[in-house]
Design a protein around this motif. Structure first.
Motif, PDB file in Angstrom:
ATOM      1  N   PHE A 345      75.758  34.879  92.872  1.00  0.00           N
ATOM      2  CA  PHE A 345      74.376  35.361  92.228  1.00  0.00           C
ATOM      3  C   PHE A 345      74.770  34.904  90.744  1.00  0.00           C
ATOM      4  CE2 PHE A 345      71.891  38.251  90.118  1.00  0.00           C
ATOM      5  CZ  PHE A 345      70.567  37.680  90.199  1.00  0.00           C
ATOM      6  N   LEU A 346      75.665  35.548  90.213  1.00  0.00           N
ATOM      7  CA  LEU A 346      75.962  35.532  88.669  1.00  0.00           C
ATOM      8  C   LEU A 346      76.463  34.241  88.163  1.00  0.00           C
ATOM      9  CD1 LEU A 346      77.100  39.134  87.783  1.00  0.00           C
ATOM     10  CD2 LEU A 346      74.784  38.184  87.576  1.00  0.00           C
ATOM     11  N   ILE A 347      77.411  33.584  89.080  1.00  0.00           N
ATOM     12  CA  ILE A 347      77.914  32.299  88.617  1.00  0.00           C
ATOM     13  C   ILE A 347      77.087  31.458  88.594  1.00  0.00           C
ATOM     14  CG2 ILE A 347      79.538  30.468  89.456  1.00  0.00           C
ATOM     15  CD1 ILE A 347      81.439  32.719  90.338  1.00  0.00           C
ATOM     16  N   PHE A 348      75.779  31.254  89.681  1.00  0.00           N
ATOM     17  CA  PHE A 348      74.969  30.283  89.750  1.00  0.00           C
ATOM     18  C   PHE A 348      73.965  30.386  88.596  1.00  0.00           C
ATOM     19  CE2 PHE A 348      76.129  29.574  94.209  1.00  0.00           C
ATOM     20  CZ  PHE A 348      76.884  28.359  93.900  1.00  0.00           C
ATOM     21  N   MET A 349      73.706  31.993  88.091  1.00  0.00           N
ATOM     22  CA  MET A 349      73.091  32.094  87.006  1.00  0.00           C
ATOM     23  C   MET A 349      73.506  31.543  85.715  1.00  0.00           C
ATOM     24  SD  MET A 349      71.632  35.683  85.695  1.00  0.00           S
ATOM     25  CE  MET A 349      70.365  36.278  86.942  1.00  0.00           C
ATOM     26  N   ALA A 350      74.487  31.761  85.541  1.00  0.00           N
ATOM     27  CA  ALA A 350      75.133  31.048  84.492  1.00  0.00           C
ATOM     28  C   ALA A 350      75.239  29.830  84.364  1.00  0.00           C
ATOM     29  CB  ALA A 350      76.602  31.680  84.250  1.00  0.00           C
ATOM     30  N   VAL A 351      75.514  29.058  85.571  1.00  0.00           N
ATOM     31  CA  VAL A 351      75.273  27.558  85.569  1.00  0.00           C
ATOM     32  C   VAL A 351      74.135  27.221  85.329  1.00  0.00           C
ATOM     33  CG1 VAL A 351      75.906  25.456  87.092  1.00  0.00           C
ATOM     34  CG2 VAL A 351      77.567  27.350  87.086  1.00  0.00           C
ATOM     35  N   GLY A 352      73.013  27.694  85.909  1.00  0.00           N
ATOM     36  CA  GLY A 352      71.548  27.140  85.918  1.00  0.00           C
ATOM     37  C   GLY A 352      71.054  27.428  84.470  1.00  0.00           C
ATOM     38  N   PHE A 353      71.485  28.458  83.825  1.00  0.00           N
ATOM     39  CA  PHE A 353      71.168  29.027  82.418  1.00  0.00           C
ATOM     40  C   PHE A 353      71.746  27.782  81.541  1.00  0.00           C
ATOM     41  CE2 PHE A 353      71.521  30.920  78.348  1.00  0.00           C
ATOM     42  CZ  PHE A 353      70.403  31.526  78.018  1.00  0.00           C
ATOM     43  N   LYS A 354      73.040  27.314  81.544  1.00  0.00           N
ATOM     44  CA  LYS A 354      73.630  26.362  80.741  1.00  0.00           C
ATOM     45  C   LYS A 354      73.006  24.873  81.067  1.00  0.00           C
ATOM     46  CE  LYS A 354      76.673  25.183  77.771  1.00  0.00           C
ATOM     47  NZ  LYS A 354      76.765  25.628  76.447  1.00  0.00           N
ATOM     48  N   VAL A 355      72.671  24.599  82.242  1.00  0.00           N
ATOM     49  CA  VAL A 355      72.062  23.686  82.336  1.00  0.00           C
ATOM     50  C   VAL A 355      70.721  23.193  81.846  1.00  0.00           C
ATOM     51  CG1 VAL A 355      71.073  22.059  84.301  1.00  0.00           C
ATOM     52  CG2 VAL A 355      73.069  22.832  84.726  1.00  0.00           C
ATOM     53  N   LEU A 356      69.775  24.294  81.804  1.00  0.00           N
ATOM     54  CA  LEU A 356      68.351  24.526  81.512  1.00  0.00           C
ATOM     55  C   LEU A 356      68.648  24.279  79.826  1.00  0.00           C
ATOM     56  CD1 LEU A 356      66.477  26.870  83.495  1.00  0.00           C
ATOM     57  CD2 LEU A 356      66.239  24.329  83.529  1.00  0.00           C
ATOM     58  N   GLN A 357      69.695  25.062  79.234  1.00  0.00           N
ATOM     59  CA  GLN A 357      69.733  25.043  77.741  1.00  0.00           C
ATOM     60  C   GLN A 357      70.174  23.311  77.341  1.00  0.00           C
ATOM     61  OE1 GLN A 357      72.926  27.771  76.723  1.00  0.00           O
ATOM     62  NE2 GLN A 357      71.511  29.077  75.662  1.00  0.00           N
ATOM     63  N   THR A 358      71.101  22.789  78.240  1.00  0.00           N
ATOM     64  CA  THR A 358      71.349  21.337  77.935  1.00  0.00           C
ATOM     65  C   THR A 358      70.230  20.388  77.985  1.00  0.00           C
ATOM     66  OG1 THR A 358      73.513  21.896  78.834  1.00  0.00           O
ATOM     67  CG2 THR A 358      73.217  19.510  78.732  1.00  0.00           C
ATOM     68  N   VAL A 359      69.489  20.540  78.918  1.00  0.00           N
ATOM     69  CA  VAL A 359      68.327  19.628  79.177  1.00  0.00           C
ATOM     70  C   VAL A 359      67.007  20.204  78.196  1.00  0.00           C
ATOM     71  CG1 VAL A 359      68.928  19.069  81.303  1.00  0.00           C
ATOM     72  CG2 VAL A 359      67.359  20.890  81.135  1.00  0.00           C
ATOM     73  N   GLY A 360      67.099  21.033  77.410  1.00  0.00           N
ATOM     74  CA  GLY A 360      66.139  21.531  76.410  1.00  0.00           C
ATOM     75  C   GLY A 360      65.122  22.454  76.897  1.00  0.00           C
ATOM     76  N   VAL A 361      65.267  22.792  78.093  1.00  0.00           N
ATOM     77  CA  VAL A 361      64.227  23.982  78.659  1.00  0.00           C
ATOM     78  C   VAL A 361      64.443  25.337  78.102  1.00  0.00           C
ATOM     79  CG1 VAL A 361      63.193  24.989  80.750  1.00  0.00           C
ATOM     80  CG2 VAL A 361      63.972  22.743  80.745  1.00  0.00           C
ATOM     81  N   LEU A 362      65.455  25.908  77.978  1.00  0.00           N
ATOM     82  CA  LEU A 362      65.890  27.018  77.206  1.00  0.00           C
ATOM     83  C   LEU A 362      66.486  26.745  76.011  1.00  0.00           C
ATOM     84  CD1 LEU A 362      67.359  29.212  80.020  1.00  0.00           C
ATOM     85  CD2 LEU A 362      64.928  29.146  79.291  1.00  0.00           C
ATOM     86  N   ASP A 363      66.272  27.695  75.102  1.00  0.00           N
ATOM     87  CA  ASP A 363      66.784  27.574  73.777  1.00  0.00           C
ATOM     88  C   ASP A 363      68.014  27.872  73.837  1.00  0.00           C
ATOM     89  OD1 ASP A 363      64.157  26.624  72.783  1.00  0.00           O
ATOM     90  OD2 ASP A 363      63.549  28.789  72.412  1.00  0.00           O
ATOM     91  N   THR A 364      68.961  27.539  72.733  1.00  0.00           N
ATOM     92  CA  THR A 364      70.217  27.593  72.519  1.00  0.00           C
ATOM     93  C   THR A 364      70.424  28.747  71.410  1.00  0.00           C
ATOM     94  OG1 THR A 364      70.578  26.228  70.684  1.00  0.00           O
ATOM     95  CG2 THR A 364      71.251  25.483  73.042  1.00  0.00           C
ATOM     96  N   PHE A 365      71.605  29.437  71.558  1.00  0.00           N
ATOM     97  CA  PHE A 365      71.535  30.598  70.608  1.00  0.00           C
ATOM     98  C   PHE A 365      72.449  30.118  69.364  1.00  0.00           C
ATOM     99  CE2 PHE A 365      71.497  32.663  74.693  1.00  0.00           C
ATOM    100  CZ  PHE A 365      70.574  33.550  74.517  1.00  0.00           C
ATOM    101  N   GLN A 366      72.551  28.683  69.051  1.00  0.00           N
ATOM    102  CA  GLN A 366      73.099  28.166  68.105  1.00  0.00           C
ATOM    103  C   GLN A 366      72.373  28.400  66.678  1.00  0.00           C
ATOM    104  OE1 GLN A 366      73.772  24.065  68.399  1.00  0.00           O
ATOM    105  NE2 GLN A 366      75.831  24.105  67.278  1.00  0.00           N
ATOM    106  N   PRO A 367      72.975  29.030  65.667  1.00  0.00           N
ATOM    107  CA  PRO A 367      72.309  29.069  64.482  1.00  0.00           C
ATOM    108  C   PRO A 367      71.612  27.868  63.833  1.00  0.00           C
ATOM    109  CG  PRO A 367      74.601  30.134  64.364  1.00  0.00           C
ATOM    110  CD  PRO A 367      74.656  29.335  65.477  1.00  0.00           C
TER     111      PRO A 367
END
Length: 382
Positions: A345-367
């Motif tokens: 559950f947590l591993i796939f959550m982390a992978v999905g979160f990173k994928v959505l950040q990469t495609v621009g759906v979720l914002d990154t935490f980069q300053p």
């Protein structure tokens, strides 16, 4: 200031929405899996087989019936996959049973000598520690005795678990055959549907044409990233497993297939990797008076460590760049939370979160300052 605060609130709103939707979808999928597993497997196999069938249709100069070609391809795929899985399971079960049986026999035959040696080492350590409270030494001795007594129970419990697992497989054969039949039949229809209309699944989404195109883009990019990374990493693990099995066979280590499979999966762990398998084995053989195996395992570790630095960058054409701390946290917290299911559950959550950040759906935490600096650098290079 107010604008920055609003942007941060929006950023975390998206994250909360993602976590909520992901949690609902994950648990719905898991809870309904006993009823939908033939269809899930059929769709996954159809997604693998349909590109093969499409290429065969293009390569075949003689006109062949599409249904017949799909059927032949599926039966060949199932036959090859079934043969590999059955032979691997038989070997693994046999070696696992032998490993547990021999471990129980070894512990029963040498329990007194093992307990005496460990007790002697504990007493030697306690005697060399100055000003240690005698009650602490006595408590530690009792705990050590209890731990040694429970060691036999752990091995016996493991043996019963493996035996119970084998019996459950035999008892579940009728249900397994039913799942296989439904999977084969459904995979035929799914393959045919994917050949005629690969994007038929999007027709069932409650979205407009514009939203549908955006969803297609997100799913396509995310799927390609995950598949490329997953296949690449599984190839790296396969190489590690094969090298380990060959190394165990050369060194004469028994149960090489089981130990090689364990080593390959331990290679998934960040930082520890194959050391989690090689080090305990080396210590065991060292105390047995066999110094050849520990030296061989050391050489094997060097080969794997150096080799990974050579082939890993070449195989991993794209990486999700997930922080190792996040991976370790997902494994540990997930196992503590809900066992293997919680870990996934947590591993796939982390992978999905990173994928959505990469495609621009979720914002990154980069300053924002770092983002601004990257633009002139790219212009300078061009």
């Amino acid at each position: 200031m107010e604008t920055n605060r609003t942007s941060y609130i929006k950023k975390y709103d998206k994250i909360l929405i993602y976590i909520t939707v992901y949690t609902i979808v994950f648990f719905l999928f898991v809870k309904t899996l006993p009823y939908t597993i033939p269809f899930v497997l059929a769709f996954a196999i159809a997604a693998i087989v349909s590109p093969i069938v499409k290429k065969l249709i293009l390569w075949t100069r003689v006109k062949v019936n599409e249904n017949l070609l799909i059927l032949i391809t599926l039966l060949s795929f199932y036959g090859l996959l079934g043969t590999l899985i059955v032979s691997l399971i038989i070997r693994l079960v046999n070696q696992s049973i032998l490993l547990v049986t021999n471990s129980i026999t070894y512990l029963n035959d040498n329990y007194d000598s093992i307990a005496s040696w460990i007790q002697a080492q504990y007493e030697w350590i306690a005697s060399n520690i100055q000003e240690l409270d005698p009650s602490i030494i006595e408590t530690g001795s009792e705990m050590l005795t209890s731990a040694l007594a429970s060691l036999q129970e752990i091995v016996i419990t493991l043996g019963k678990a493996i035996g119970g697992f084998a019996l459950n497989i035999v008892a579940g054969l009728p249900n397994l055959m039913l799942i296989i039949i439904f999977t084969i039949v459904c995979s035929f229809f799914f393959t045919k549907k994917l050949l005629n209309n690969p994007e038929f699944i999007y027709a069932y989404l409650p979205t407009s044409d514009r939203e549908e195109n955006k969803v297609k883009n997100i799913i396509t990019q995310g799927k390609n990233m995950v598949i490329r990374y997953g296949v690449s990493y599984m190839l790296i693990i396969l190489i590690t497993g094969v090298i380990s099995v060959v190394g165990y066979l050369i060194l004469g280590v028994p149960y090489s297939l089981v130990l090689g499979l364990i080593t390959a999966f331990l290679d998934l762990l960040p930082v520890l990797g194959v050391s989690a398998a090689y080090v305990p084995l080396a210590i065991y053989y060292f105390f047995q008076g066999n110094y050849t195996v520990p030296i061989g395992l050391g050489i094997l570790w060097i080969i794997v460590a150096v080799g990974r630095n050579i082939w890993e960058p070449k195989i991993l054409s794209s990486s999700l760049d997930i922080n190792p701390v996040i991976t370790i946290g997902a494994i540990f917290i997930g196992l503590k939370m809900a066992g293997v299911l919680g870990m996934f559950f947590l591993i796939f959550m982390a992978v999905g979160f990173k994928v959505l950040q990469t495609v621009g759906v979720l914002d990154t935490f980069q300053p924002s300052e770092v983002k601004k600096k990257k633009v002139p650098d790219r212009k300078a290079k061009n």
